[in-house]
Write an enzyme that holds these catalytic residues in place. Structure first.
Site, mmCIF file in Angstrom:
data_model
loop_
_atom_site.group_PDB
_atom_site.id
_atom_site.type_symbol
_atom_site.label_atom_id
_atom_site.label_comp_id
_atom_site.label_asym_id
_atom_site.label_seq_id
_atom_site.Cartn_x
_atom_site.Cartn_y
_atom_site.Cartn_z
ATOM 1 N N ASP A 40 -16.261 12.909 20.270
ATOM 2 C CA ASP A 40 -15.339 13.968 19.877
ATOM 3 C C ASP A 40 -15.751 15.319 20.442
ATOM 4 O O ASP A 40 -16.905 15.736 20.327
ATOM 5 C CB ASP A 40 -15.248 14.055 18.354
ATOM 6 N N ASP A 55 -21.779 11.719 23.296
ATOM 7 C CA ASP A 55 -20.971 11.921 22.099
ATOM 8 C C ASP A 55 -19.506 11.722 22.494
ATOM 9 O O ASP A 55 -19.168 11.787 23.686
ATOM 10 C CB ASP A 55 -21.216 13.349 21.585
#
Length: 290
Positions: free
Chosen positions: A84, A82
Protein backbone atom coordinates in the site's frame (compact mmCIF):
# COMPACT_ATOMS: atom_id res chain seq x y z
CA UNK A 1 35.65 4.82 -5.96
CA UNK A 2 33.91 3.72 -2.77
CA UNK A 3 30.51 5.30 -3.40
CA UNK A 4 28.18 6.10 -6.26
CA UNK A 5 25.82 9.07 -6.06
CA UNK A 6 22.74 8.36 -8.19
CA UNK A 7 20.62 11.30 -9.33
CA UNK A 8 17.07 10.54 -10.47
CA UNK A 9 14.65 13.19 -11.68
CA UNK A 10 10.88 13.08 -11.34
CA UNK A 11 10.11 12.42 -15.01
CA UNK A 12 6.79 14.26 -14.97
CA UNK A 13 8.26 17.42 -13.46
CA UNK A 14 11.80 18.06 -14.61
CA UNK A 15 14.60 16.82 -16.87
CA UNK A 16 18.02 16.09 -15.41
CA UNK A 17 20.51 18.19 -17.36
CA UNK A 18 24.22 17.99 -18.09
CA UNK A 19 24.68 21.24 -16.17
CA UNK A 20 22.97 19.85 -13.06
CA UNK A 21 25.06 16.69 -13.12
CA UNK A 22 28.25 18.66 -13.70
CA UNK A 23 27.46 20.94 -10.76
CA UNK A 24 26.91 17.98 -8.45
CA UNK A 25 30.04 16.24 -9.73
CA UNK A 26 32.11 19.27 -8.79
CA UNK A 27 30.33 19.52 -5.44
CA UNK A 28 31.17 15.91 -4.47
CA UNK A 29 34.58 15.79 -6.18
CA UNK A 30 33.34 12.90 -8.29
CA UNK A 31 34.71 11.29 -11.42
CA UNK A 32 33.14 11.14 -14.87
CA UNK A 33 29.38 10.64 -14.61
CA UNK A 34 27.54 7.79 -16.33
CA UNK A 35 24.07 8.40 -17.77
CA UNK A 36 21.60 5.64 -16.92
CA UNK A 37 18.67 7.29 -18.67
CA UNK A 38 19.01 10.53 -20.65
CA UNK A 39 17.26 13.39 -18.89
CA UNK A 40 16.24 11.10 -16.03
CA UNK A 41 19.12 9.42 -14.21
CA UNK A 42 22.89 9.61 -13.92
CA UNK A 43 25.46 8.28 -11.49
CA UNK A 44 28.64 9.92 -10.21
CA UNK A 45 31.39 7.80 -8.59
CA UNK A 46 32.89 9.50 -5.53
CA UNK A 47 35.22 8.67 -2.65
CA UNK A 48 33.28 10.31 0.19
CA UNK A 49 29.58 9.97 0.96
CA UNK A 50 28.09 13.45 0.43
CA UNK A 51 25.70 15.13 2.85
CA UNK A 52 22.16 14.76 1.40
CA UNK A 53 21.06 18.24 2.42
CA UNK A 54 24.06 19.81 0.73
CA UNK A 55 23.36 17.89 -2.48
CA UNK A 56 19.72 19.03 -2.39
CA UNK A 57 20.84 22.62 -1.92
CA UNK A 58 23.28 22.30 -4.83
CA UNK A 59 20.35 21.15 -6.96
CA UNK A 60 18.35 24.21 -5.83
CA UNK A 61 15.90 21.77 -4.26
CA UNK A 62 14.71 20.61 -7.67
CA UNK A 63 12.55 17.44 -7.75
CA UNK A 64 15.58 15.21 -8.11
CA UNK A 65 16.41 12.36 -5.75
CA UNK A 66 20.01 11.73 -4.71
CA UNK A 67 20.79 8.21 -3.52
CA UNK A 68 24.32 7.47 -2.37
CA UNK A 69 25.16 3.76 -2.38
CA UNK A 70 28.31 1.72 -1.98
CA UNK A 71 29.87 0.89 -5.31
CA UNK A 72 30.31 -2.79 -4.43
CA UNK A 73 27.35 -5.15 -4.23
CA UNK A 74 24.86 -2.70 -5.68
CA UNK A 75 22.71 -5.23 -7.49
CA UNK A 76 20.55 -7.06 -5.01
CA UNK A 77 19.49 -10.70 -5.01
CA UNK A 78 16.25 -10.13 -3.10
CA UNK A 79 13.53 -7.47 -3.25
CA UNK A 80 11.09 -7.15 -0.35
CA UNK A 81 8.40 -4.55 -1.03
CA UNK A 82 5.52 -3.09 0.92
CA UNK A 83 2.26 -2.89 -1.04
CA UNK A 84 0.00 0.00 0.00
CA UNK A 85 1.26 3.44 -1.07
CA UNK A 86 4.37 1.71 -2.42
CA UNK A 87 3.67 -0.89 -5.11
CA UNK A 88 0.11 0.39 -5.44
CA UNK A 89 -0.77 4.06 -5.17
CA UNK A 90 -3.54 3.71 -2.58
CA UNK A 91 -4.18 2.34 0.90
CA UNK A 92 -6.42 -0.58 -0.03
CA UNK A 93 -8.07 -0.82 3.40
CA UNK A 94 -9.06 2.83 3.22
CA UNK A 95 -10.53 2.23 -0.24
CA UNK A 96 -12.51 -0.76 1.02
CA UNK A 97 -13.78 1.49 3.80
CA UNK A 98 -15.03 3.84 1.12
CA UNK A 99 -17.35 1.06 -0.02
CA UNK A 100 -18.82 1.07 3.49
CA UNK A 101 -19.13 4.85 3.55
CA UNK A 102 -16.57 5.26 6.34
CA UNK A 103 -13.38 6.03 4.43
CA UNK A 104 -12.54 9.21 6.36
CA UNK A 105 -12.98 7.47 9.69
CA UNK A 106 -10.73 4.54 8.80
CA UNK A 107 -8.21 6.65 6.86
CA UNK A 108 -7.63 8.74 9.98
CA UNK A 109 -6.65 5.60 11.91
CA UNK A 110 -4.48 4.44 9.00
CA UNK A 111 -2.62 7.76 8.94
CA UNK A 112 -1.88 7.58 12.66
CA UNK A 113 -0.68 3.98 12.32
CA UNK A 114 1.59 4.71 9.35
CA UNK A 115 3.00 7.71 11.23
CA UNK A 116 3.88 5.46 14.17
CA UNK A 117 1.43 7.15 16.53
CA UNK A 118 -0.54 4.00 17.32
CA UNK A 119 0.46 0.33 17.46
CA UNK A 120 -0.09 -1.32 14.08
CA UNK A 121 -1.84 -4.56 15.07
CA UNK A 122 -4.33 -2.80 17.35
CA UNK A 123 -5.04 -0.21 14.68
CA UNK A 124 -5.61 -2.93 12.07
CA UNK A 125 -8.04 -4.84 14.27
CA UNK A 126 -9.91 -1.60 15.03
CA UNK A 127 -10.27 -0.72 11.35
CA UNK A 128 -11.31 -4.21 10.28
CA UNK A 129 -13.94 -4.35 13.03
CA UNK A 130 -15.61 -1.32 11.49
CA UNK A 131 -16.09 -3.28 8.25
CA UNK A 132 -18.20 -6.03 9.82
CA UNK A 133 -21.08 -6.97 7.53
CA UNK A 134 -19.62 -5.44 4.37
CA UNK A 135 -20.39 -7.49 1.25
CA UNK A 136 -17.19 -9.14 -0.01
CA UNK A 137 -18.07 -7.91 -3.50
CA UNK A 138 -16.73 -4.59 -2.22
CA UNK A 139 -13.23 -6.08 -2.38
CA UNK A 140 -13.57 -6.74 -6.11
CA UNK A 141 -14.86 -3.23 -6.72
CA UNK A 142 -11.90 -1.86 -4.78
CA UNK A 143 -9.46 -3.95 -6.79
CA UNK A 144 -10.84 -2.61 -10.07
CA UNK A 145 -9.98 0.92 -8.88
CA UNK A 146 -6.51 0.05 -7.57
CA UNK A 147 -3.63 1.54 -9.57
CA UNK A 148 -0.11 0.20 -9.83
CA UNK A 149 2.61 2.72 -8.92
CA UNK A 150 4.63 3.97 -11.91
CA UNK A 151 7.87 2.02 -12.19
CA UNK A 152 6.63 -0.97 -10.18
CA UNK A 153 6.32 -3.24 -13.22
CA UNK A 154 9.84 -2.38 -14.39
CA UNK A 155 11.25 -2.85 -10.88
CA UNK A 156 9.86 -6.36 -10.43
CA UNK A 157 10.34 -7.56 -14.02
CA UNK A 158 13.91 -6.25 -14.30
CA UNK A 159 15.09 -7.67 -10.99
CA UNK A 160 13.50 -11.04 -11.79
CA UNK A 161 15.09 -11.03 -15.25
CA UNK A 162 18.46 -10.64 -13.55
CA UNK A 163 17.86 -13.51 -11.15
CA UNK A 164 16.48 -11.75 -8.05
CA UNK A 165 13.79 -13.17 -5.78
CA UNK A 166 10.92 -10.70 -5.42
CA UNK A 167 8.54 -10.64 -2.45
CA UNK A 168 5.50 -8.53 -1.63
CA UNK A 169 5.21 -8.30 2.18
CA UNK A 170 2.28 -6.20 3.34
CA UNK A 171 0.39 -5.24 6.46
CA UNK A 172 -2.63 -5.22 4.16
CA UNK A 173 -4.53 -8.26 3.00
CA UNK A 174 -3.82 -11.39 1.00
CA UNK A 175 -6.96 -10.72 -1.06
CA UNK A 176 -5.06 -7.83 -2.65
CA UNK A 177 -1.45 -9.04 -2.44
CA UNK A 178 -2.38 -12.19 -4.37
CA UNK A 179 -3.75 -10.09 -7.22
CA UNK A 180 -0.88 -7.60 -7.21
CA UNK A 181 1.67 -10.42 -7.10
CA UNK A 182 0.00 -12.19 -10.01
CA UNK A 183 -0.21 -9.03 -12.11
CA UNK A 184 3.39 -7.90 -11.52
CA UNK A 185 5.09 -11.27 -11.22
CA UNK A 186 6.23 -11.27 -7.58
CA UNK A 187 7.61 -14.67 -6.58
CA UNK A 188 6.22 -14.47 -3.04
CA UNK A 189 3.44 -12.55 -1.31
CA UNK A 190 2.55 -12.33 2.37
CA UNK A 191 -0.08 -10.27 4.16
CA UNK A 192 -2.94 -10.47 6.64
CA UNK A 193 -6.10 -12.46 6.00
CA UNK A 194 -9.53 -10.83 6.14
CA UNK A 195 -12.13 -13.23 7.52
CA UNK A 196 -15.58 -13.61 5.98
CA UNK A 197 -18.58 -15.92 6.26
CA UNK A 198 -18.75 -16.60 2.55
CA UNK A 199 -20.65 -13.46 1.64
CA UNK A 200 -19.77 -10.74 4.14
CA UNK A 201 -16.78 -9.63 6.20
CA UNK A 202 -16.89 -10.75 9.82
CA UNK A 203 -14.99 -7.74 11.13
CA UNK A 204 -12.04 -9.88 12.11
CA UNK A 205 -8.55 -10.56 10.78
CA UNK A 206 -6.72 -13.87 11.15
CA UNK A 207 -4.12 -13.98 13.90
CA UNK A 208 -1.27 -13.38 14.28
CA UNK A 209 -1.28 -10.00 12.59
CA UNK A 210 1.54 -9.40 10.13
CA UNK A 211 3.04 -6.26 11.66
CA UNK A 212 6.39 -4.46 11.78
CA UNK A 213 8.21 -7.34 13.49
CA UNK A 214 6.64 -9.90 11.18
CA UNK A 215 7.77 -7.90 8.14
CA UNK A 216 11.31 -7.90 9.48
CA UNK A 217 11.13 -11.65 10.18
CA UNK A 218 9.82 -12.28 6.66
CA UNK A 219 12.74 -10.36 5.17
CA UNK A 220 15.22 -12.49 7.13
CA UNK A 221 13.42 -15.73 6.22
CA UNK A 222 13.20 -14.92 2.51
CA UNK A 223 16.87 -13.93 2.40
CA UNK A 224 17.89 -17.11 4.22
CA UNK A 225 15.87 -19.33 1.87
CA UNK A 226 17.50 -17.59 -1.07
CA UNK A 227 20.92 -18.09 0.51
CA UNK A 228 21.51 -14.33 0.46
CA UNK A 229 23.07 -12.17 3.11
CA UNK A 230 21.07 -9.19 4.35
CA UNK A 231 23.46 -6.95 2.46
CA UNK A 232 22.12 -8.46 -0.76
CA UNK A 233 18.52 -7.47 0.05
CA UNK A 234 16.66 -4.37 -1.13
CA UNK A 235 13.58 -3.34 0.86
CA UNK A 236 11.15 -0.54 0.09
CA UNK A 237 8.23 0.92 2.02
CA UNK A 238 6.58 4.08 3.24
CA UNK A 239 5.13 3.57 6.71
CA UNK A 240 6.27 3.13 10.30
CA UNK A 241 5.64 -0.62 10.12
CA UNK A 242 8.32 -0.80 7.39
CA UNK A 243 11.10 0.72 9.47
CA UNK A 244 12.51 -2.53 10.85
CA UNK A 245 12.81 -4.21 7.47
CA UNK A 246 14.30 -1.08 5.90
CA UNK A 247 16.89 -0.94 8.66
CA UNK A 248 17.94 -4.58 8.23
CA UNK A 249 18.13 -4.58 4.42
CA UNK A 250 21.41 -3.86 2.68
CA UNK A 251 19.55 -1.24 0.66
CA UNK A 252 16.46 0.03 2.51
CA UNK A 253 14.58 2.73 0.63
CA UNK A 254 11.86 5.03 1.98
CA UNK A 255 9.49 5.63 -0.92
CA UNK A 256 7.42 8.85 -0.79
CA UNK A 257 7.32 8.01 2.88
CA UNK A 258 5.81 9.33 6.09
CA UNK A 259 8.00 11.77 8.09
CA UNK A 260 8.93 9.18 10.74
CA UNK A 261 10.33 6.98 7.96
CA UNK A 262 12.14 9.68 5.99
CA UNK A 263 13.77 10.84 9.22
CA UNK A 264 15.31 7.41 9.82
CA UNK A 265 15.89 5.92 6.38
CA UNK A 266 19.31 6.37 4.83
CA UNK A 267 17.98 6.19 1.28
CA UNK A 268 14.92 8.17 0.21
CA UNK A 269 12.94 8.52 -2.98
CA UNK A 270 10.81 11.61 -2.51
CA UNK A 271 10.26 12.70 -6.11
CA UNK A 272 10.91 9.99 -8.72
CA UNK A 273 8.97 6.78 -9.27
CA UNK A 274 10.02 3.21 -8.51
CA UNK A 275 12.44 3.11 -11.45
CA UNK A 276 14.76 4.94 -9.04
CA UNK A 277 15.35 1.64 -7.21
CA UNK A 278 16.75 0.13 -10.39
CA UNK A 279 18.98 3.12 -11.07
CA UNK A 280 20.26 2.87 -7.48
CA UNK A 281 21.42 -0.65 -8.32
CA UNK A 282 23.19 0.55 -11.46
CA UNK A 283 20.71 -0.75 -14.03
CA UNK A 284 20.52 1.47 -17.14
CA UNK A 285 17.05 2.08 -18.58
CA UNK A 286 18.14 0.20 -21.71
CA UNK A 287 17.90 -3.14 -19.83
CA UNK A 288 14.60 -2.48 -18.05
CA UNK A 289 11.87 -5.07 -18.49
CA UNK A 290 8.16 -4.52 -18.02
Amino acid sequence: MKFVLVLVAARDKIALTEAMVRRIREHVAGTEPVWLSPGEAAEIPCMVEPEPELVAAALDYAPVDALCVKSRGRRKAVLVADMDSTIVTSETLDEVAGEAGIKDRIAAITARSMAGEVEFAAALRERVALLEGLDIAALERTWRRTEITPGARELVATMRAHGATTALVSGGFTWFTARVAAELGFDIHRANTLLDDGSRLTGKVAEPVLDRDAKRAALHEIAEKRGAKLGAVMAVGDGANDLAMLADAGMGVAYHAKPIVTAQAKLRVDHADLRALLFAQGYPASVFRS
